[in-house]
Write a protein that holds these residues in place. Structure first.
Motif: not given
Length: 273
Positions: A99-114
């Protein structure tokens, strides 16, 4: 588990991440669809656990679609760890890590990808296409262009510029799954292996050069036969003045509203005179 066949299936399904997008849990349906082949194979010997596992994936998930590949690879690796839990306590700890990996990684990847794909590469691709067309003699500043079809060679050359975005996006979609699967928390599941900030910085600077070139070409085209008078020079100086002042007010943290009001008043006076 992550052989070429599975990698390919996850890659192809990743294009459907936005399928079923909703305002409640965003991309949860798309993520579940992507991961189903992997989950079905992983829990082939324990099919009774599959409904509960699927429920976890149906929880809230939202990230940038291209960068989601890192999340897919990382969640697959974490899910293998969950499936290999030896006790209830171990199982709960590994689920918490998932759950921690899903939450943290999704936010970080979204920031970079946007910033990379939507804020930089897409505008840069458009500027590159327009620049190519101008170099081939397609002048967008001529109204007559709307009445004549675009030459086929110019159309193909300009359209080829969009492969810059697509090639980068496809590379990240494919490699991100492998990198996310083979990495761990120490490298943020592979995200730190790339200097994203430097890439974004260089792409933005290139975009600024192309935009400045197009603006200079437009100014030259519109004003090459224009006789400059005092009114034009005055208004041009005012525009330049407010552009410079805007940078100063930003550094001094002065609200832009005051600058806008001053610009409106001064430009109205200048136009009246």
């Amino acid at each position: 588990m992550m052989n070429f066949s599975m990698h390919l299936r996850l890659f192809l399904r990743s294009f459907f991440l936005q399928t079923g997008w909703n305002y409640v849990k965003f991309q949860n349906l798309g993520l579940t669809y992507i991961m189903m082949p992997f989950l079905t194979r992983l829990y082939a010997q324990d099919k009774e656990a599959l409904p509960a596992v699927t429920t976890r994936y149906l929880d809230t998930f939202n990230t940038q679609p291209v960068m989601a590949s890192f999340c897919i690879g990382a969640l697959a690796k974490k899910e293998e760890a969950v499936a290999q839990a030896k006790s209830v306590t171990d199982f709960k700890e590994r689920v918490a890590e998932w759950i921690g990996a899903r939450r943290g990684l999704s936010i970080t990847a979204a920031s970079i990808g946007d910033r990379l794909f939507w804020g930089t590469l897409k505008p840069l691709t458009l500027l590159l296409a327009i620049f190519i067309w101008l170099c081939l003699g397609v002048n967008f500043f001529e109204i007559e262009l709307l009445e004549n079809p675009l030459p086929l060679d110019a159309f193909c050359a300009g359209a080829a510029a969009f492969f810059v975005y697509n090639s980068v996006a496809l590379f990240v979609r494919w490699e991100g799954i492998t990198i996310g699967y083979n990495s761990d928390e120490k490298t943020c599941f592979g995200l730190t292996k790339f200097d994203w900030n430097k890439t974004i910085y260089n792409a933005k600077r290139l975009g600024m050069v192309l935009a400045a070139g197009l603006m200079l070409f437009g100014v030259y085209y519109y004003f090459k036969n224009l006789a400059l008078d005092l009114h034009f020079i005055t208004r041009a100086i005012l525009v330049l003045f407010f552009v410079i002042i805007s940078f100063l007010t930003r550094k001094l943290k002065v609200p832009n509203m005051y600058l806008y009001l001053a610009a409106v008043i001064i430009f109205n006076i200048a136009c009246y005179l």
